[in-house]
Design a protein around this motif. Structure first.
Motif, mmCIF file in Angstrom:
data_model
loop_
_atom_site.group_PDB
_atom_site.id
_atom_site.type_symbol
_atom_site.label_atom_id
_atom_site.label_comp_id
_atom_site.label_asym_id
_atom_site.label_seq_id
_atom_site.Cartn_x
_atom_site.Cartn_y
_atom_site.Cartn_z
ATOM 1 N N ASN A 1 0.815 -1.223 0.000
ATOM 2 C CA ASN A 1 0.000 0.000 0.000
ATOM 3 C C ASN A 1 0.844 1.267 0.000
ATOM 4 O O ASN A 1 0.310 2.362 -0.109
ATOM 5 N N ASN A 2 2.146 1.117 0.151
ATOM 6 C CA ASN A 2 3.014 2.298 0.217
ATOM 7 C C ASN A 2 3.515 2.749 -1.148
ATOM 8 O O ASN A 2 4.195 3.758 -1.250
ATOM 9 N N PHE A 3 3.204 1.967 -2.197
ATOM 10 C CA PHE A 3 3.720 2.301 -3.526
ATOM 11 C C PHE A 3 2.593 2.322 -4.557
ATOM 12 O O PHE A 3 1.603 1.606 -4.434
ATOM 13 N N ARG A 4 2.805 3.173 -5.549
ATOM 14 C CA ARG A 4 1.838 3.305 -6.619
ATOM 15 C C ARG A 4 2.599 3.201 -7.933
ATOM 16 O O ARG A 4 3.753 3.609 -8.007
ATOM 17 N N TYR A 5 1.981 2.634 -8.954
ATOM 18 C CA TYR A 5 2.634 2.596 -10.260
ATOM 19 C C TYR A 5 1.734 3.224 -11.306
ATOM 20 O O TYR A 5 0.507 3.181 -11.193
ATOM 21 N N ARG A 6 2.355 3.854 -12.280
ATOM 22 C CA ARG A 6 1.618 4.460 -13.391
ATOM 23 C C ARG A 6 2.217 3.945 -14.684
ATOM 24 O O ARG A 6 3.431 3.955 -14.858
ATOM 25 N N PHE A 7 1.349 3.475 -15.557
ATOM 26 C CA PHE A 7 1.779 2.912 -16.831
ATOM 27 C C PHE A 7 1.216 3.797 -17.932
ATOM 28 O O PHE A 7 0.020 4.094 -17.937
ATOM 29 N N SER A 8 2.050 4.274 -18.857
ATOM 30 C CA SER A 8 1.577 5.164 -19.923
ATOM 31 C C SER A 8 2.120 4.740 -21.278
ATOM 32 O O SER A 8 3.277 4.341 -21.395
ATOM 33 N N ILE A 9 1.240 4.861 -22.278
ATOM 34 C CA ILE A 9 1.667 4.614 -23.660
ATOM 35 C C ILE A 9 1.162 5.761 -24.529
ATOM 36 O O ILE A 9 0.198 6.446 -24.172
ATOM 37 N N SER A 10 1.794 5.963 -25.671
ATOM 38 C CA SER A 10 1.337 6.976 -26.621
ATOM 39 C C SER A 10 1.115 6.322 -27.971
ATOM 40 O O SER A 10 1.976 5.576 -28.448
ATOM 41 N N THR A 11 -0.038 6.608 -28.572
ATOM 42 C CA THR A 11 -0.330 6.017 -29.884
ATOM 43 C C THR A 11 0.419 6.798 -30.962
ATOM 44 O O THR A 11 0.899 7.905 -30.713
ATOM 45 N N LYS A 12 0.446 6.204 -32.161
ATOM 46 C CA LYS A 12 1.172 6.854 -33.259
ATOM 47 C C LYS A 12 0.524 8.186 -33.634
ATOM 48 O O LYS A 12 1.176 9.093 -34.114
#
Ligand SMILES: [Zn+2]
Ligand SMILES: [Zn+2]
Ligand SMILES: [Zn+2]
Ligand SMILES: [Zn+2]
Length: 258
Positions: A193-204
Motif C-alpha cells: 500500500n506504500n507504492f503506486r505505479y503508473r503505466f503510460s503509452i502513446s499512440t502513433k
C-alpha cells in the motif's frame, strides 16, 4: 518458559488438536457421549465419534473452549526458526508478516518459469539478482522507459524491477481484448500500500493512455489480480495503435511512494 512449563504447554496444545483434521480447535468445541472433543467443522461431516463410534452430545466443552481462546499458539514457521507464541486472534496478522515464511521465487510464482528456489522474504532479492540476471531484472530510477517486444495476445511478459532500493515484479498480459499490467511489491504484505505505479503509452497519432494503481502484495494471487481487474487495464486496440511495425510496445512507467 521452564522445561516443566514447556512440557505442559505442549501437552495442552496436543489436547487442543482436533483428532480428525489435526487443526487446533476453536469454539464451538463439540463433545461425544464419552467425552471426546471434536472441532465444529469436522463435527458437521460426521454422525458418530471418530474415536469411540459413540453418539455426539448437543453440549459444548466450555472449559476447553475458554482454554483454547487464551492459549498461546506457535507460529506456523516454528520449524524454520520463528519462536513467536501468540493467541489465536494475533496469529494470523503475525503470519502475514512473519519473516521466517517460505516464499517461491517470483519468476516461478508469477510467470511459471521453472525455478525451484524457496526462501525467506529478505532473501528473495539476493536470489533474483544472482540467478535471474539479464534483461528480466532491471535497476531503474523512479521513472523509466522501456519496451515490450512482440506484443501479442498469447504472450505473457514479466520483469523484476529494482527501484528506490526495493524489489518489484511486473507482469503484463493480454486477455479478451484487454491489456493488463500489474506491479507486485516483494516485501511485507502491508508494504504494497506504500507504492503506486503508473503505466503510460502513446499512440502513433499522439493520444496518450495512462493508468495507475497501488502496487499489489506479493502474497496476492496474480490470476486473481487480473481476473478482478484490480490492476492497470487498457484497451488492447489502444496498445496496438501504440506498437511499432514489428509489434514492439514502448511505454513509460513510474513507481512512486504514496
Ligand atoms: Zn477438525
Ligand atoms: Zn468418542
Ligand atoms: Zn512467525
Ligand atoms: Zn528463481
Amino acid at each position: 518458559m521452564s522445561n516443566l512449563a514447556v512440557g505442559f504447554h505442549n501437552r495442552l496444545l496436543q489436547e487442543l488438536e482436533c483428532p480428525v483434521c489435526m487443526e487446533y480447535m476453536m469454539p464451538p468445541i463439540m463433545l461425544c457421549n464419552n467425552g471426546h472433543n471434536l472441532c465444529c467443522n469436522c463435527r458437521v461431516t460426521l454422525d458418530k465419534c471418530p474415536i469411540c463410534r459413540g453418539p455426539f452430545l448437543k453440549v459444548r466443552n466450555v472449559s476447553l473452549e475458554n482454554i483454547a481462546t487464551e492459549t498461546l499458539y506457535p507460529c506456523k514457521n516454528t520449524l524454520r526458526g520463528c519462536t513467536k507464541l501468540l493467541t489465536k486472534n494475533l496469529i494470523r496478522p503475525h503470519a502475514d508478516e512473519c519473516t521466517f515464511d517460505n516464499h517461491k521465487c517470483p519468476f516461478a510464482k508469477i510467470s511459471n518459469t521453472g525455478c525451484n528456489w524457496r526462501g525467506t522474504l529478505d532473501t528473495v532479492r539476493r536470489h533474483v539478482e544472482a540467478n535471474h540476471k539479464g534483461s528480466c531484472v532491471q535497476r531503474v530510477s523512479r521513472k523509466f522507459k522501456t519496451v515490450l517486444h512482440n506484443v501479442s495476445c498469447s504472450q505473457r511478459y514479466y520483469q523484476a524491477i529494482i527501484t528506490m532500493d526495493e524489489l518489484f515484479y511486473v507482469s503484463w498480459r493480454v486477455q479478451s481484448g484487454v491489456f493488463y499490467c500489474a506491479v507486485f511489491y516483494i516485501g511485507p504484505k502491508k508494504g504494497a500500500n506504500n507504492f503506486r505505479y503508473r503505466f503510460s503509452i502513446s499512440t502513433k497519432d499522439g493520444d496518450t493512455y495512462s493508468a495507475s494503481s497501488l502496487t499489489h502484495s506479493y502474497y496476492e494471487n496474480v490470476n486473481d489480480v487480473f481476473r478482478h481487474g484490480k490492476c492497470v487495464m487498457l484497451d488492447y486496440s489502444a496498445v496496438q495503435r501504440s506498437c511499432s511495425e514489428n509489434k514492439d510496445l514502448p511505454f513509460r512507467m513510474e513507481i512512486s511512494v504514496v
